[in-house]
Structure formats: structure tokens, C-alpha cells
Design a protein around this motif. Sequence first.
Motif, short mmCIF file in Angstrom:
data_model
loop_
_atom_site.label_atom_id
_atom_site.label_comp_id
_atom_site.label_asym_id
_atom_site.label_seq_id
_atom_site.Cartn_x
_atom_site.Cartn_y
_atom_site.Cartn_z
N LEU A 16 -0.04 0.23 -15.39
CA LEU A 16 -0.53 -1.03 -15.95
C LEU A 16 -2.04 -1.18 -15.75
O LEU A 16 -2.72 -1.71 -16.61
N GLU A 17 -2.51 -0.76 -14.58
CA GLU A 17 -3.94 -0.92 -14.26
C GLU A 17 -4.32 0.04 -13.15
O GLU A 17 -3.54 0.27 -12.23
N GLU A 18 -5.51 0.58 -13.24
CA GLU A 18 -6.07 1.40 -12.17
C GLU A 18 -7.36 0.73 -11.72
O GLU A 18 -8.08 0.13 -12.53
N PHE A 19 -7.64 0.80 -10.43
CA PHE A 19 -8.85 0.18 -9.91
C PHE A 19 -9.43 1.06 -8.80
O PHE A 19 -8.73 1.82 -8.16
N ARG A 20 -10.73 0.95 -8.62
CA ARG A 20 -11.43 1.70 -7.58
C ARG A 20 -12.55 0.83 -7.04
O ARG A 20 -13.47 0.47 -7.74
N GLY A 21 -12.41 0.51 -5.76
CA GLY A 21 -13.44 -0.26 -5.08
C GLY A 21 -14.29 0.64 -4.21
O GLY A 21 -14.17 1.87 -4.26
N LYS A 22 -15.13 0.05 -3.41
CA LYS A 22 -16.01 0.81 -2.52
C LYS A 22 -15.26 1.40 -1.33
O LYS A 22 -15.73 2.35 -0.72
N ILE A 23 -14.09 0.84 -0.98
CA ILE A 23 -13.32 1.33 0.17
C ILE A 23 -11.93 1.80 -0.25
O ILE A 23 -11.46 2.84 0.18
N TYR A 24 -11.25 1.04 -1.09
CA TYR A 24 -9.87 1.31 -1.48
C TYR A 24 -9.78 1.54 -2.98
O TYR A 24 -10.63 1.09 -3.75
N SER A 25 -8.73 2.24 -3.38
CA SER A 25 -8.45 2.40 -4.81
C SER A 25 -6.94 2.28 -4.97
O SER A 25 -6.19 2.32 -4.00
N GLY A 26 -6.50 2.17 -6.20
CA GLY A 26 -5.07 2.06 -6.40
C GLY A 26 -4.68 1.93 -7.85
O GLY A 26 -5.52 1.96 -8.76
N THR A 27 -3.39 1.78 -8.04
CA THR A 27 -2.80 1.67 -9.36
C THR A 27 -1.67 0.66 -9.30
O THR A 27 -0.95 0.59 -8.32
#
Length: 123
Positions: A40-51
Motif C-alpha cells: 500500500l505504501e513504502e516510506f524511508r526516513g532518516k532512521i527507519y524505513s518500512g512498508t
Amino acid sequence: MDKVKFFTYAFGCNPEDITEEVIITPVIPVKKFAKNCSILEEFRGKIYSGTIFDKNGVKFTVLNCLMGSLFAGDAILLLDITKSKRILFSGICGGLNDCKIGDLIIADKAFDEIGRASCRERV
């Protein structure tokens, strides 16, 4: 910096995007959870990432964090501002006797390598 801004910086998504069911893992690639699921969505931050996945109408979030209790502990503390209700940590631990590969360990308390408390019970 307020908690919502830091969450967005660290995770690369908004707190309301995180689902009620969350899996946190430093070792299993997030894409391994994609079998028979819709992404549904993928994200990537400066410390964590996920789906965020959907499987048969059930949405769940898989977060990748760096190795170490401090990263996992901070992720759990930051998840406090989300709608997460059930958090499963899939990782590694040491110092356990008589364990074999594939054993499932369920802990009611945890501490980091320095001996400080690193997790709290979620209701």
C-alpha cells in the motif's frame, strides 16, 4: 522539535499512516513480507524505513530498524503517537542457553547490553 515532527523525520511518513499491527525487524528484509500481499505504501526516513501491506483486508506495517536495543526501543517509544496496538519484534538476542535456530522466544521483560530497561509494556 516536537514528537510528530521527529516521527516524520525519523520514519519518513506521518504517524497516522502506521497501522494497528506493526512488525519491527532489524534483520529480515521488509520485502520478505510481501509474498501474497499488496504493497500500500513504502516510506524511508532518516532512521527507519518500512512498508504498509494488505493481506486479505488486514493491513500491517513492517518497520526496518538498525541493529541494537536503542533503535528498537526508540521506534517503540515513537510508535506511541500512532494507532499501533500490537507490536511484534522479530530480531536477534544473545545470552540465552539451550536455544536453537528457529526457536521462538517470547519475553515479558528486556534490557539492553548496558542493563537499562529498553522496552515497556503496551496496553
